[in-house]
Design an enzyme around this catalytic site. Structure first.
Site, PDB file in Angstrom:
ATOM      1  N   HIS A 305      35.896  12.765 -25.671  1.00 29.89           N
ATOM      2  CA  HIS A 305      36.513  14.774 -25.993  1.00 29.89           C
ATOM      3  C   HIS A 305      37.866  13.993 -25.736  1.00 29.89           C
ATOM      4  O   HIS A 305      38.490  13.818 -24.649  1.00 29.89           O
ATOM      5  CB  HIS A 305      35.873  15.871 -24.674  1.00 29.89           C
ATOM      6  CG  HIS A 305      35.933  17.132 -25.715  1.00 29.89           C
ATOM      7  ND1 HIS A 305      36.999  17.645 -24.976  1.00 29.89           N
ATOM      8  CD2 HIS A 305      35.563  17.645 -25.939  1.00 29.89           C
ATOM      9  CE1 HIS A 305      37.033  18.880 -25.186  1.00 29.89           C
ATOM     10  NE2 HIS A 305      35.663  19.292 -26.567  1.00 29.89           N
ATOM     11  N   ASP A 363      27.634  18.306 -28.458  1.00 27.72           N
ATOM     12  CA  ASP A 363      26.891  17.745 -29.358  1.00 27.72           C
ATOM     13  C   ASP A 363      25.354  16.686 -29.159  1.00 27.72           C
ATOM     14  O   ASP A 363      25.463  16.379 -29.680  1.00 27.72           O
ATOM     15  CB  ASP A 363      27.963  17.257 -30.072  1.00 27.72           C
ATOM     16  CG  ASP A 363      28.929  18.175 -30.017  1.00 27.72           C
ATOM     17  OD1 ASP A 363      28.298  19.232 -30.685  1.00 27.72           O
ATOM     18  OD2 ASP A 363      29.659  18.084 -31.078  1.00 27.72           O
TER      19      ASP A 363
HETATM   20  N1  ACO Z   1      32.706   5.976 -29.546  1.00 29.65           N
HETATM   21  C1  ACO Z   1      33.818   4.555 -28.981  1.00 29.65           C
HETATM   22  N2  ACO Z   1      34.641   4.662 -28.645  1.00 29.65           N
HETATM   23  C2  ACO Z   1      35.447   5.944 -28.621  1.00 29.65           C
HETATM   24  C3  ACO Z   1      34.870   7.036 -28.614  1.00 29.65           C
HETATM   25  C4  ACO Z   1      33.345   6.906 -29.169  1.00 29.65           C
HETATM   26  N3  ACO Z   1      32.685   8.129 -29.569  1.00 29.65           N
HETATM   27  N4  ACO Z   1      35.821   8.574 -29.126  1.00 29.65           N
HETATM   28  C5  ACO Z   1      37.362   7.885 -28.413  1.00 29.65           C
HETATM   29  N5  ACO Z   1      36.491   6.131 -28.653  1.00 29.65           N
HETATM   30  C6  ACO Z   1      37.875   5.755 -27.936  1.00 29.65           C
HETATM   31  C7  ACO Z   1      38.756   5.612 -29.126  1.00 29.65           C
HETATM   32  O1  ACO Z   1      38.494   4.242 -30.167  1.00 29.65           O
HETATM   33  C8  ACO Z   1      40.202   4.678 -27.995  1.00 29.65           C
HETATM   34  O2  ACO Z   1      40.398   3.743 -27.802  1.00 29.65           O
HETATM   35  P1  ACO Z   1      41.826   3.162 -27.724  1.00 29.65           P
HETATM   36  O3  ACO Z   1      42.862   3.586 -26.785  1.00 29.65           O
HETATM   37  O4  ACO Z   1      41.424   1.531 -27.576  1.00 29.65           O
HETATM   38  O5  ACO Z   1      42.145   3.195 -29.223  1.00 29.65           O
HETATM   39  C9  ACO Z   1      40.163   5.944 -27.442  1.00 29.65           C
HETATM   40  O6  ACO Z   1      38.756   6.596 -27.276  1.00 29.65           O
HETATM   41  C10 ACO Z   1      40.544   7.485 -27.161  1.00 29.65           C
HETATM   42  O7  ACO Z   1      39.882   7.822 -28.435  1.00 29.65           O
HETATM   43  P2  ACO Z   1      40.836   9.196 -29.399  1.00 29.65           P
HETATM   44  O8  ACO Z   1      39.582   8.926 -30.572  1.00 29.65           O
HETATM   45  O9  ACO Z   1      42.247   8.924 -29.235  1.00 29.65           O
HETATM   46  O10 ACO Z   1      40.749  10.661 -28.111  1.00 29.65           O
HETATM   47  P3  ACO Z   1      41.007  11.563 -28.678  1.00 29.65           P
HETATM   48  O11 ACO Z   1      41.038  12.788 -28.191  1.00 29.65           O
HETATM   49  O12 ACO Z   1      41.760  11.660 -30.418  1.00 29.65           O
HETATM   50  O13 ACO Z   1      39.334  12.673 -29.610  1.00 29.65           O
HETATM   51  C11 ACO Z   1      37.373  12.766 -30.181  1.00 29.65           C
HETATM   52  C12 ACO Z   1      38.408  12.675 -29.648  1.00 29.65           C
HETATM   53  C13 ACO Z   1      37.391  13.289 -31.568  1.00 29.65           C
HETATM   54  C14 ACO Z   1      36.042  13.999 -29.616  1.00 29.65           C
HETATM   55  C15 ACO Z   1      36.440  11.228 -29.974  1.00 29.65           C
HETATM   56  O14 ACO Z   1      36.024  11.005 -28.755  1.00 29.65           O
HETATM   57  C16 ACO Z   1      35.591  10.991 -31.387  1.00 29.65           C
HETATM   58  O15 ACO Z   1      35.551  10.727 -32.234  1.00 29.65           O
HETATM   59  N6  ACO Z   1      34.551  11.294 -30.573  1.00 29.65           N
HETATM   60  C17 ACO Z   1      32.980  10.855 -31.662  1.00 29.65           C
HETATM   61  C18 ACO Z   1      32.565  12.227 -32.494  1.00 29.65           C
HETATM   62  C19 ACO Z   1      32.326  13.551 -31.742  1.00 29.65           C
HETATM   63  O16 ACO Z   1      31.264  13.726 -30.923  1.00 29.65           O
HETATM   64  N7  ACO Z   1      33.086  15.057 -31.573  1.00 29.65           N
HETATM   65  C20 ACO Z   1      33.061  15.864 -30.740  1.00 29.65           C
HETATM   66  C21 ACO Z   1      34.128  16.458 -29.921  1.00 29.65           C
HETATM   67  S1  ACO Z   1      33.867  18.041 -29.382  1.00 29.65           S
HETATM   68  C22 ACO Z   1      33.217  19.396 -30.101  1.00 29.65           C
HETATM   69  O17 ACO Z   1      34.249  19.501 -30.936  1.00 29.65           O
HETATM   70  C23 ACO Z   1      32.441  20.606 -29.732  1.00 29.65           C
END
Ligand code: ACO
Length: 428
Positions: A305, A363
């Protein structure tokens, strides 16, 4: 101590005012920086930028806490009901008994939709995704209710908001019924908000419908958990759209479209599909490895998140609700729940997830719960949108009342061609 912030660009020093909120990080006000210095600030994805002032929801991402108007959201989920939360978000205070009775009656007055809406539905293919239909219907509300589209009229603002709270569940249920080829079920105002929605989704004219109280309570809690979450992508989208002064139905419809994406409200559908794909605890390692592999686009859906760097407080309530619903349907040994719990355990003990502070979000368990209640995964984001309509409306109202509100207009760092000469086609 008088706090002060400055930025030095070349030989020039610019003072930037600091503004404190009630809790949470203070902000550096850069609104005059461009005028003074000719420099913009750059923050793709708004990771360090507060786009507005707001007094609706406060999230402490490090502690994993969320408050609606100062009340802990997990307490509200256990002790309040969704319609009361709608009132709280909109009116800033919980209702007293008289206010509650007036408000809940007023919402009931608006549960039906214009009969002509049936014709609107008939234009869609039966196989259409219910979210696609719902998005279109919400935008179409401005065509059906043009008498409450003036954002400068307080009375029209209240009526349009009440219409959306009352009619979005009706439209969402109609979208579902249409997609499965069943007749529409009219609202039943003898039921509460969530019971009525369940009836509109699951009743058929040929049979008597009895509301399952465990499902109704569980769904009501799910609605509370999803009601608001400060300046997320869909809420920011609503604010940006509304800043142009467009009518409330058009503004709120943009929240629906933004929410639909798999990184936002579409993640519950994606999380359930992921659990189904994993299928068995013995496959978990393979998928955890895929999620950690930089060259593999796979992510653990329902994990991570932008704000929470601790366990999402909504996920805790959701996990408990999931157990309650699975007990009710006699599936406490559900295979997907087993996969989810084991996946959570493995990920929470894995260095990659610990270092990146990736925890289950709301989720992660919501898909299993909604599916056990009988909702197809295509309805998950629609259910989220019904709840979030409350938050979008509260933010929209806050914006309408803000005397400092201006049209939203981000700037950019231009990286394209410098001005060049046009060559007519015959010379290219
Ligand atoms: N699985 C594996 N790796 C992950 C995940 C994941 N679910 N989420 C983040 N990471 C990693 C990224 O690859 C990144 O790695 P890096 O720093 O080595 O490049 C690091 O963690 C940071 O991730 P970002 O994508 O930069 O973080 P951001 O804050 O932009 O994204 C998000 C947050 C979109 C929720 C992300 O964690 C994700 O895609 N999760 C899966 C989708 C999800 O569950 N969305 C629901 C959100 S809650 C809602 O809307 C109600």
């Amino acid at each position: 101590m008088n706090k002060k912030s400055t930025v030095t660009i070349g030989d020039n020093i610019y003072d930037l005012p600091l503004i404190d909120g009630t809790i949470g990080p203070s902000v550096i006000d850069v609104s005059k920086l461009y005028g003074d210095s000719n420099y913009f600030t750059y923050d793709p994805g708004f990771t360090s930028t507060a786009s507005c002032k707001s007094s609706i929801t406060y999230i402490d991402g490090d502690k994993g806490e969320c408050f609606y108007r100062g009340y802990p959201m997990d307490v509200l989920a256990e002790e309040s009901n969704f319609l009361e939360i709608v009132y709280l978000l909109w009116q800033e205070e919980l209702p007293d008994k008289k206010q509650w009775s007036e408000f809940s009656e007023a919402i009931k007055n608006h549960t039906m939709v214009h009969e002509q809406f049936k014709n609107f539905f008939n234009g869609f293919r039966r196989a259409s995704h219910p979210m696609a239909i719902t998005v279109a219907c919400v935008a179409a509300l401005s065509a059906f209710y043009p008498d409450s589209t003036n954002v400068n009229d307080l009375n029209q603002r209240v009526i349009s908001a009440r219409r959306m709270i009352a009619k979005v569940p009706t439209l969402a249920a109609m979208a579902y019924k249409y997609s499965i080829g069943q007749p529409f079920i009219y609202p039943d105002n003898s039921l509460n908000y969530t019971e009525n929605f369940l009836k509109m989704c699951f009743a058929v004219p040929a049979e008597t419908f009895k509301v399952n109280k465990v499902f109704a309570r569980a769904l009501d809690k799910i609605f509370i958990l999803h009601a608001d979450h400060e300046q997320n992508a869909s809420t920011s989208t609503v604010r940006l759209a509304a800043s142009s002064g467009v009518n409330p139905f058009a503004s709120i419809s943009t929240g629906f479209t933004s929410l639909w994406g798999p990184l936002h409200g579409g993640a519950n559908e994606a999380a359930l599909n992921m659990l189904k794909t994993i299928g068995d605890v013995k496959n978990i390692k393979k998928y955890v490895d895929k999620a950690k592999d930089k060259n593999d686009p796979f992510r653990l859906m329902g994990f991570g998140h932008r704000v929470y760097k601790n366990y999402d407080p909504r996920a805790k309530v959701m996990q408990k609700t999931c157990h309650e619903v699975l007990d009710e349907v006699g599936r406490s040994d559900d295979k997907l729940l087993e996969v989810a719990k084991e996946l959570e355990k493995i990920a929470l003990n894995d260095k990659y997830f610990i270092e990146k502070k990736l925890y289950p979000n709301i989720d992660f368990y919501s898909g299993i719960t909604l599916s056990a209640m009988g909702f197809p995964s295509s309805m998950f984001t629609v259910l989220f949108a019904i709840a979030r309509t409350a938050g979008w409306l509260a933010h929209w109202k806050e914006m309408c009342l803000d005397p400092k509100n201006k049209i939203g207009r981000p700037r950019q760092l231009y990286t394209g061609e410098k001005p060049r000469k046009f060559k007519p086609l015959q010379n290219r």
